[in-house]
Design a protein around this motif. Structure first.
Motif, PDB file in Angstrom:
ATOM      1  N   SER A   7       0.848  -1.349  -0.045  1.00 55.54           N
ATOM      2  CA  SER A   7      -0.110   0.007   0.077  1.00 55.54           C
ATOM      3  C   SER A   7       0.854   1.336  -0.122  1.00 55.54           C
ATOM      4  CB  SER A   7      -1.079   0.001   1.338  1.00 55.54           C
ATOM      5  OG  SER A   7      -1.477   1.379   1.357  1.00 55.54           O
ATOM      6  N   ARG A   8       0.468   2.294  -0.690  1.00 54.29           N
ATOM      7  CA  ARG A   8       1.274   3.589  -0.731  1.00 54.29           C
ATOM      8  C   ARG A   8       1.130   4.128   0.405  1.00 54.29           C
ATOM      9  NH1 ARG A   8      -1.492   8.257  -4.526  1.00 54.29           N
ATOM     10  NH2 ARG A   8      -0.067   9.413  -3.841  1.00 54.29           N
ATOM     11  N   TRP A   9       0.065   3.900   1.114  1.00 51.67           N
ATOM     12  CA  TRP A   9      -0.527   4.797   2.483  1.00 51.67           C
ATOM     13  C   TRP A   9       0.137   4.175   3.727  1.00 51.67           C
ATOM     14  CZ3 TRP A   9      -1.958   8.583   0.180  1.00 51.67           C
ATOM     15  CH2 TRP A   9      -2.658   8.824  -0.890  1.00 51.67           C
ATOM     16  N   ASN A  10       0.287   2.884   3.603  1.00 54.30           N
ATOM     17  CA  ASN A  10       0.775   2.027   4.996  1.00 54.30           C
ATOM     18  C   ASN A  10       1.803   1.384   4.311  1.00 54.30           C
ATOM     19  OD1 ASN A  10       1.361   0.214   6.902  1.00 54.30           O
ATOM     20  ND2 ASN A  10      -0.684  -0.166   7.388  1.00 54.30           N
ATOM     21  N   GLY A  39      -4.678   1.924  -3.769  1.00 54.67           N
ATOM     22  CA  GLY A  39      -3.778   2.607  -3.181  1.00 54.67           C
ATOM     23  C   GLY A  39      -2.389   1.805  -3.333  1.00 54.67           C
ATOM     24  N   ASN A  41       1.276   0.860  -4.248  1.00 49.44           N
ATOM     25  CA  ASN A  41       2.398   1.620  -4.551  1.00 49.44           C
ATOM     26  C   ASN A  41       3.363   0.846  -5.621  1.00 49.44           C
ATOM     27  OD1 ASN A  41       4.615   3.293  -4.694  1.00 49.44           O
ATOM     28  ND2 ASN A  41       5.490   2.559  -2.620  1.00 49.44           N
ATOM     29  N   ASN A  61      -0.096   4.623  -6.501  1.00 47.23           N
ATOM     30  CA  ASN A  61       1.072   5.560  -7.013  1.00 47.23           C
ATOM     31  C   ASN A  61       1.709   4.815  -8.024  1.00 47.23           C
ATOM     32  OD1 ASN A  61       3.088   7.112  -7.284  1.00 47.23           O
ATOM     33  ND2 ASN A  61       4.137   6.561  -5.014  1.00 47.23           N
TER      34      ASN A  61
END
Length: 110
Positions: A7-10, A39, A41, A61
């Motif tokens: 995940s790009r957020w986590n 989300g 990456n 991303n």
């Protein structure tokens, strides 16, 4: 080789994991299996010439990624970072790009 799509957020959350020879192969497998890639990456990934029709890449991303010649019809790219990505020759008919960042992206022939 074992590939993980994070995940790009986590950065510790694994969205999809699989053995494969390339990240491209693993992303295709993820899309074909209906995996949740929201989300993801995939910054700088070489996904050129792949079939990603209908994929949910919202919020992903993909900055600097090579998506040239990729089939993205019906894909959800809303809110995705496509800054600096190569989208030349990409098929985008029906793709949702609402809120996506496209600064510096190459859209020639798309």
């Amino acid at each position: 080789m074992n590939y993980k799509i994070y995940s790009r957020w986590n950065g510790t959350k694994v969205l999809f994991e699989r053995e494969g020879t390339t990240l491209r192969e693993v992303v295709i497998a993820a899309v074909e299996s209906g995996a949740n890639l929201r989300g993801a990456n995939l910054r700088g990934a070489d996904l050129s010439g792949t079939y990603l029709g209908g994929a949910d890449l919202s919020g992903a991303n993909l900055g600097g990624a090579d998506l040239s010649g990729t089939y993205l019809s019906g894909a959800d790219l809303s809110g995705a970072n496509l800054g600096g990505a190569d989208l030349s020759g990409t098929y985008l008919c029906g793709a949702d790009l609402s809120g996506a960042y496209l600064g510096g992206a190459d859209l020639s022939g798309a």
